[in-house]
Design a protein around this motif. Structure first.
Motif: not given
Length: 172
Positions: A61-68
């Protein structure tokens, strides 16, 4: 290693996900997964499987949020560049039209509001020169003389007196 630590420290105070901060986050989560795997092998406890799944979900979720956030920043930068290009085009066009102004357009037609243009049409002067409604002082509303003024405290509006306490003592 020292430069990485300096970059990591400065990236903490930089808004948004920086590459240095993402690298540190991914390395930390990978080390945590290794620790959970080692503890699972040592104890055969299913608790470490659950903790590992929770940790993996947080990591994802942290990597997904950083990508978004990165996608949103790129879109915002593209929109800003487009707005700057449009502004430059308008300035270029207004420079071409400066030699032939349109009829009825004043020198400050771009900054004029609807109210100012109506006032200008009636009086021939700008509304800002004569004063506007926003600069006028508002008169306080008339207060009802029968209405009590609040004391401003956290009271419920009920004020007790000593005589009421005396009535309670008399009944006892």
């Amino acid at each position: 290693m020292a430069s990485f630590m300096e970059e990591l420290w400065s990236s903490i105070f930089t808004p948004g996900p920086t590459p240095t901060l993402l690298i540190a986050t991914n390395v930390t989560f990978a080390a945590l997964q290794l620790v959970f795997f080692g503890l699972l092998l040592a104890t055969y406890s299913l608790h470490f499987v659950a903790l590992s799944l929770i940790s993996a979900g947080l990591w994802y979720s942290i990597n997904w949020f950083a990508h978004e956030v990165r996608i949103a920043q790129d879109a915002q930068n593209a929109e800003k560049e487009k707005a700057e290009a449009d502004t430059a085009d308008r300035k270029k066009e207004s420079g071409d039209k400066a030699s032939s102004p349109s009829p009825g357009a004043g020198a400050d037609a771009d900054s004029e509001t609807e109210t100012e243009s109506i006032a200008r049409g009636k009086t021939g002067r700008s509304a800002t020169a004569t004063g506007s409604a926003s600069s006028a002082r508002l008169q306080p509303a008339e207060q009802d003389p029968r209405k009590r003024v609040s004391s401003g405290g956290d009271s419920s509006g009920y004020g007790s007196t000593d005589s009421e306490w005396e009535k309670v003592d008399d009944k006892a």
